[in-house]
Design an enzyme around this catalytic site. Structure first.
Site, short mmCIF file in Angstrom:
data_model
loop_
_atom_site.label_atom_id
_atom_site.label_comp_id
_atom_site.label_asym_id
_atom_site.label_seq_id
_atom_site.Cartn_x
_atom_site.Cartn_y
_atom_site.Cartn_z
N GLY B 110 5.10 8.75 0.56
CA GLY B 110 6.19 8.53 1.52
C GLY B 110 6.18 7.23 2.31
N SER B 111 5.25 6.31 2.01
CA SER B 111 5.25 5.03 2.75
C SER B 111 6.58 4.30 2.60
CB SER B 111 4.15 4.10 2.22
OG SER B 111 2.92 4.75 2.21
N LYS B 112 7.05 4.21 1.36
CA LYS B 112 8.28 3.45 1.13
C LYS B 112 9.50 4.23 1.58
CE LYS B 112 6.15 0.99 -2.73
NZ LYS B 112 5.00 1.91 -2.93
N CYS B 230 2.93 -0.98 -9.39
CA CYS B 230 1.77 -1.72 -8.88
C CYS B 230 0.87 -2.07 -10.04
CB CYS B 230 1.04 -0.92 -7.81
SG CYS B 230 0.56 0.74 -8.30
#
Lengths: 195, 303
Positions: B110-112, B230
């Site tokens: 959920g960072s982005k 990534c």
């Protein structure tokens, strides 16, 4: 909210789905379900949070008495994992706001806000209960807050609905009874911090 | 580092690249502007005596000089959240506006997704989906901790995602931060290359192609899809975007990025890619002392 149901038809809460709260008691079809009016009134009456704070939000129930606040679009009922954040536990004698809700909206509160110094805030964040005889306000659920960083002058331009509305920053919910402030910070949110 | 040798022909100053991959990465956090301004957050860190360095390209990305960025007052309040610097790039490229409908189709933890909500001033609809139920609980925890009220969480396979549950049938923007072989996370996770194989890359590329196609189908004409990974493998990056160009109505568009980066590839291992793939960004660890990332921005066109 006319959906063709007979007015005397009652439903029970389905804990697996999100149902939008009825606006008022007259529109309630599920026994024991809170109404939007009751929720907004609680935040206004207990904490002095202006009702218009929630004009752009909807309130939902999923799980017995678990109330969620949501700012996005969704039809009701809805079977998904989560919408917005849990904000309130109902279906118990005293309705209890969540730590996350208070951290997000508590800066709008003008009543039942207990200001802690840094050491008291530290103990609160670790989940400790503490004797605070000096509180002469109401007993029950309070918003614990302290000063952190700068005040409203640092407010961003395009940076969202930040909490920078006041000098005090809410830590979470505390239960005040018999001269003692009990930290309601859930285990997963507790932290050992420096005072 | 052996698996990375295959990139020697495409990476400038390959020895510096390898050396960077062997260095561990410091602690970066993002300021969560749903809960506090950058100014207040910096003042709170200063009060606590936590030193920081603000990223030149994004004032909301901070490098903290502490071993425990989670044990700070700013973290307790949700003013900051741990997020690798380069991981903050895809939501910036997505550039969502308040009030829009945005899909983060591989969102956990959920960072982005929360960064997208913050960029939208927490106004609009961010549907954060992940197919892994175990990771959904971390996503939910982070969304609540960071106060994202515009975010809805679903648990489904993005490749055949249905919008029938909502009142709308297309998103304005979609982020595909695809599951990948994670080569670019080697500085954070020294085990990242342990299970590396060309077979793994090929199988994960198949999943990526399925997800990017569904993302384009679920986004309105004129809308934006950002594809990111990534990893450095062209099979998972340019080749996946090329597949989307071949199969769906979309085109690769240019974007500004204030971090040093290299252009996307137009050829790899005998395959040629559309020249527009030069507009994609390859971010290597030695360029900005970060992890590695690939980002491509697509505009959805008529079929």
């Amino acid at each position: 909210m006319s959906d063709g149901r007979e007015s005397d038809e009652r439903e029970t809460n389905d804990g697996q789905r999100f149902d939008r709260l009825p606006a008022t008691d007259a529109e309630r079809t599920v026994d024991g379900r809170a109404t939007r009016e009751e929720v907004v009134d609680l935040f206004a009456d207990r904490f002095g949070i202006p009702p218009e704070t929630f004009d752009d939000y909807t309130f939902w129930e999923k799980g017995a008495g678990k109330i969620w606040i949501y700012g996005g679009e969704a039809p009701t009922p809805l079977r998904i994992e989560a919408i917005g954040m849990t904000c309130l536990r109902t279906r118990q004698e005293h309705w209890k706001p969540t730590t996350d809700f208070v951290q997000r909206f508590g800066h709008h509160a003008t009543e039942c806000v207990i200001e802690l110094d840094r050491e008291q805030a530290r103990r609160f964040a670790t989940g400790e209960d503490q004797e605070l005889e000096w509180w002469d306000g109401d007993w029950g659920y309070l918003i614990a807050a302290h000063e952190v960083g700068v005040g409203p002058e640092g407010r961003p331009v395009r940076d969202g609905d930040a909490v920078d509305g006041s000098e005090l920053v809410p830590l979470g919910v505390g239960l005040y009874v018999h001269g003692e402030l009990r930290s309601m910070v859930p285990k997963g949110r507790q932290r050992d911090l420096e005072s | 580092m052996e698996p990375l040798e295959r990139y020697r022909p495409i990476i400038d100053d390959f020895d510096a690249f390898l050396a960077a991959c062997e260095r561990s990465l410091g602690n970066a956090v993002r300021v969560n502007t749903i809960k506090a301004s950058v100014e207040r957050t910096l003042a709170a860190l200063a009060e606590e005596g936590v030193a920081y360095e603000q990223a030149d390209w994004n004032p909301r990305v901070l490098r903290l000089e502490t071993d425990s960025p989670g044990s700070t007052w700013t973290s307790f309040h949700g003013f900051t959240t741990g997020q690798e610097e380069v991981s903050a790039v895809p939501p910036i490229v997505l550039d969502p506006e308040p009030g829009e409908r945005v899909w983060d189709c591989c969102a956990a933890p959920g960072s982005k997704a929360t960064q997208i909500a913050a960029l939208m001033d927490d106004r609009g609809t961010v549907v954060a989906n992940d197919n892994n139920l175990g990771r959904i609980s971390a996503l939910r925890f982070n969304a609540e901790r960071l106060g994202a009220t515009s975010l809805a969480v679903t648990n489904d396979d993005a490749r055949n995602y249905s919008l029938e549950r909502f009142d709308f049938d297309r998103f304005d923007r979609t982020l595909v931060d695809a599951p990948c072989s994670c080569e670019g996370t080697i500085r954070k996770n020294p085990d990242a290359l342990d299970n590396w194989s060309e077979g793994h890359i090929s199988s994960v590329a198949g999943i990526q192609k399925g997800i990017i196609r569904r993302a384009i189908q679920a986004t309105r004409e004129g809308g934006t899809v950002v594809y990111s990974t990534c990893t450095f493998a062209p099979e998972e990056n340019e080749a996946v975007v090329q597949h989307a160009l071949d199969e769906e109505g979309c085109r690769v568009v240019d974007f500004d990025l204030a971090l040093e980066h290299s252009p996307g590839l137009t050829a790899w291992d005998g395959d040629a890619f559309d020249s527009s793939l030069e507009n994609a960004a390859r971010i290597y660890p030695h360029q900005n002392d970060t992890g590695g990332f690939f980002v491509a921005k697509l505009e959805v066109t008529a079929e």
